[in-house]
Every structure is written in structure tokens, then in C-alpha cells.
Write a protein that holds these residues in place. Structure first.
Motif, PDB file in Angstrom:
ATOM      1  N   PRO A 278     -56.800  43.242 -61.781  1.00  0.00           N
ATOM      2  CA  PRO A 278     -56.253  44.153 -62.877  1.00  0.00           C
ATOM      3  C   PRO A 278     -56.526  45.495 -62.568  1.00  0.00           C
ATOM      4  O   PRO A 278     -55.850  46.452 -63.106  1.00  0.00           O
ATOM      5  CB  PRO A 278     -57.279  43.387 -64.014  1.00  0.00           C
ATOM      6  CG  PRO A 278     -57.347  42.064 -63.600  1.00  0.00           C
ATOM      7  CD  PRO A 278     -57.410  42.077 -62.284  1.00  0.00           C
ATOM      8  N   HIS A 282     -53.880  48.554 -62.624  1.00  0.00           N
ATOM      9  CA  HIS A 282     -53.973  49.606 -63.529  1.00  0.00           C
ATOM     10  C   HIS A 282     -54.075  50.855 -63.139  1.00  0.00           C
ATOM     11  O   HIS A 282     -53.534  51.864 -63.646  1.00  0.00           O
ATOM     12  CB  HIS A 282     -55.414  49.352 -64.609  1.00  0.00           C
ATOM     13  CG  HIS A 282     -55.515  50.439 -65.705  1.00  0.00           C
ATOM     14  ND1 HIS A 282     -54.793  50.500 -66.607  1.00  0.00           N
ATOM     15  CD2 HIS A 282     -56.596  51.063 -65.716  1.00  0.00           C
ATOM     16  CE1 HIS A 282     -55.282  51.569 -67.364  1.00  0.00           C
ATOM     17  NE2 HIS A 282     -56.664  51.937 -66.641  1.00  0.00           N
ATOM     18  N   PHE A 293     -53.655  41.710 -69.682  1.00  0.00           N
ATOM     19  CA  PHE A 293     -54.807  41.245 -68.902  1.00  0.00           C
ATOM     20  C   PHE A 293     -55.595  40.529 -69.584  1.00  0.00           C
ATOM     21  O   PHE A 293     -55.466  40.637 -70.714  1.00  0.00           O
ATOM     22  CB  PHE A 293     -55.889  42.344 -68.327  1.00  0.00           C
ATOM     23  CG  PHE A 293     -54.976  43.342 -67.158  1.00  0.00           C
ATOM     24  CD1 PHE A 293     -54.086  42.854 -66.288  1.00  0.00           C
ATOM     25  CD2 PHE A 293     -55.037  44.730 -67.350  1.00  0.00           C
ATOM     26  CE1 PHE A 293     -53.521  43.715 -65.288  1.00  0.00           C
ATOM     27  CE2 PHE A 293     -54.338  45.548 -66.512  1.00  0.00           C
ATOM     28  CZ  PHE A 293     -53.830  45.206 -65.393  1.00  0.00           C
ATOM     29  N   VAL A 323     -51.465  48.565 -71.499  1.00  0.00           N
ATOM     30  CA  VAL A 323     -52.101  47.250 -71.540  1.00  0.00           C
ATOM     31  C   VAL A 323     -52.009  46.387 -72.889  1.00  0.00           C
ATOM     32  O   VAL A 323     -52.218  47.132 -73.753  1.00  0.00           O
ATOM     33  CB  VAL A 323     -53.489  47.235 -70.949  1.00  0.00           C
ATOM     34  CG1 VAL A 323     -54.310  46.017 -71.165  1.00  0.00           C
ATOM     35  CG2 VAL A 323     -53.529  47.837 -69.305  1.00  0.00           C
TER      36      VAL A 323
END
Length: 359
Positions: A278, A282, A293, A323
Motif C-alpha cells: 500500500p 499510495h 486498502f 483512498v
């Protein structure tokens, strides 16, 4: 008409067909209304998927409705051991919580003979209208409606014959393979249009096509671009004209394909848990793609620990507004989920108000 298509064509779609407790059944169930928020849940979810400064960080899955038609027999209906309308034999694997094709099953004798042997579904025979009326009754108008478009262009190939034979087709029959993928893209477009026509508002499509293993993608980037991408992109181009956003479900460590995902117009990817980093996704792509996530809630955590973990998650991943948080608890602990969702909404709302200059 194949005997498998005949079953689909004569099913009474006014009835609910999925086995209680199965994932299709869970997806189809009505969800409780969400308390009034500063803007609509649907609008905020789409903002996040598109990178358009949401007001809060969405709680993945909880804040959307999945459109899972009974009339799309990409798996057996109901989802228990049996055949889909392609004639592929499936078995349920309880430990995995889903279905796999039965080992050594084949719908065609050899890839080189797919034009002669493969029975393509005749969608004109299926009562999508009745099924769509039934499914719409279970959808929350305040949530985004996301069509779960399973068994992608590559997946369908290796479901029809043993996996190693499907990979050999990339080397032995590249031109015939391209024809297969393009015809499968035609089918995906035709079937998705049925969902758009008969299942009410469709805001997004969650397209399934697994492209990798635990270690890397199945294909070199060059092979992906040459043989997977053309037909897939044509389907994505169609979707971009029809829905607000495209989400990808693609199991495997598929980080290497993210640039091509973006070229194809995919807005959002929910990477397979624990094998795709992640922090890397990101930091590298977080401004141009939305990711989901996981936030793992430990079973022993009390309320203050849950709220602190949520705040840390937002602080860590919230900067771009791209996200979504997948809150995960052991055995679907409802009390813990309620606490986490409450904190996620309240804290991320304040966070984004500050981040995006709202008062």
C-alpha cells in the motif's frame, strides 16, 4: 442452443436464486440506510473514485450497493457445484469462500478449435427485465450502484480449458488469441449493456480479471500491452461512456501493470491484500488512481484503540483523497465495525475540510 443456455433461458427470474450465505446472496441483500451526511453518499463515493476531493473517506463495501444479477450465469446459479452457461464445471471451495473451475474441466477440446466448438451465450433468450426489477428493489438509492462484472476476458479463457493450455495460446496462436479476446470484449459490452438497460442506475463497474501470482504478474509488460490490453481497453472505452467510474478487481501482485491500468482508463483498483504494498502504491500512484486498502481491527481492541487506528489510517493515506478504507474485523464484529465507521466519517470529514480548504 446448448443445454446450459437452455437452463438459463427458462429460469424464473422473479425468484431469488442464490444460496443464503453465499457471496452473491450477501451482495444482493438490502443494506441499512446511512445517516444523513454533508453531501450524498453516492456523490462522495464517486468523488473519491474519480479523485475529485471527497468530503470524507468512504468505508469500502459498506457505502456501496453491489449489483449481482441472477441472470448473468458466469457462475452456476445458484452458486453451488455445477455448470455456467458456457458449459464450464465449477466447484465450491469453502476454505476459500468461493468457486473455482473443476480441475481438468474444459468447454472446448483445444484452443485452436474455439470457433467451431464454443457455444456463445444468446443473451436475447434471457429475462433480464424481470431479474432487473427484482434486484432493483434491494438497492439503496442513496448509495452508488456498482455492477460486479465477473470473469474477465483473460479469466474466461483459462476457465474453458486447463490453465497451461491457455498460456500456450499466447505463444502458439497469437492471432487466434486476439480474435478470441476481441470477441469476448464484444460479449462483455453486450452483457453489460443488458445490465445498464434493465437494472436501474449503474454508477460504476467493478471489472474482474486476475492477472498475477503471489510474486508477480502472469505476463511481461510487453506481452500484457500486446495481448491483454487491446480488447480490455476497448471494453474500458465503452464503460467510460456509460458509467461514472471503473474499478478493477485483479488478484495477484500486479503493481507492474498500474501504468497500463491508467492508460486503459481504470479509476480505481482494490489490490489483493498483503502482497501489494500500500505505501508504494499510495506514494507512487496515489494522485492518479484510487485504491482500497485494508484496516485490520484486532479482536481485542477497545473503542479508543479502534478510533486511534482509524485516525492513523486517515493521516497516513488521506492526503490525496483517493483512498477508501476497507474495515476488517474478525468474524465480522458488528460493534467494532460501527465504531470504526463512525470514527472514519467524523475524523476524515474534518481532515478533508482542512485539506481542501473547506469551512
Amino acid at each position: 442452443m446448448s443445454k446450459f443456455m437452455e437452463v438459463a433461458a427458462n429460469r424464473d427470474y422473479s425468484k431469488s436464486w442464490q444460496a443464503p450465505g453465499s457471496f452473491p446472496w450477501i451482495f444482493q441483500q438490502p443494506k441499512p440506510p446511512i445517516e444523513k451526511r454533508v453531501i450524498g453518499v453516492r456523490e462522495n463515493y464517486i468523488r473519491c473514485a474519480k479523485g475529485e476531493q471527497p468530503y470524507w473517506m468512504p468505508a469500502y463495501f459498506y457505502e456501496s450497493n453491489i449489483v449481482w444479477p441472477d441472470a448473468m450465469e458466469e457462475h452456476p446459479v445458484p452458486e453451488v457445484d455445477g455448470y455456467d452457461w458456457w458449459g464450464v464445471n465449477w466447484i465450491m471451495v469453502d476454505s476459500a469462500g468461493g468457486m473455482i473451475t473443476k480441475p481438468d474441466t474444459r468447454a472446448i477440446s483445444d484452443f485452436s478449435r474455439w470457433k467451431e466448438e464454443l457455444n456463445w451465450p444468446d443473451l436475447s433468450l434471457v429475462d433480464f427485465r424481470t431479474d432487473g426489477q427484482k434486484i432493483q428493489k434491494m438497492l439503496d438509492p442513496e448509495r452508488p450502484h456498482v455492477y460486479e462484472c465477473v470473469e474477465g476476458i483473460f479469466e474466461r479463457l483459462h476457465e474453458m480449458l486447463p490453465f497451461e493450455e491457455s498460456l500456450m495460446a499466447f505463444y502458439e496462436e497469437p492471432e487466434l488469441l486476439e480474435e478470441f479476446f476481441q470477441k469476448m470484449a464484444d460479449y462483455k459490452i453486450e452483457s453489460t449493456q443488458k445490465i445498464i438497460d434493465y437494472y436501474g442506475r449503474i454508477d460504476g463497474v467493478l471489472y474482474h480479471d486476475d492477472w498475477g501470482t503471489q510474486r508477480s504478474g502472469f505476463f511481461s509488460n510487453e506481452m500484457f500491452r500486446e495481448q491483454i490490453m487491446p480488447a480490455t481497453k476497448r471494453f474500458m472505452d465503452y464503460l467510460k461512456k456509460k458509467v461514472a467510474f471503473i474499478e478493477l478487481h485483479s488478484c495477484g501482485k500486479n503493481i507492474q501493470y498500474v501504468p497500463m491500468m491508467l492508460e486503459m482508463g481504470i479509476d480505481m483498483w482494490t489490490p489483493q491484500l498483503f502482497i501489494n504494498e500500500p505505501d508504494y502504491l499510495h506514494s507512487t500512484y496515489g494522485k492518479v488512481m484510487t485504491f482500497t486498502f485494508p484496516l485490520m481491527i484486532e479482536p481485542q481492541w477497545k473503542e479508543d484503540e479502534i478510533r486511534r487506528a482509524v485516525r492513523e489510517f486517515v493521516d497516513h493515506f488521506g492526503e490525496n483523497g483517493r483512498v477508501m478504507c476497507w474495515i476488517m474485523t474478525e468474524n465480522f464484529n458488528q460493534d467494532q465495525e460501527d465504531i470504526a465507521r463512525d470514527e472514519l466519517y467524523r475524523y476524515s470529514l474534518t481532515y478533508y475540510n482542512q485539506r481542501f480548504g473547506r469551512n
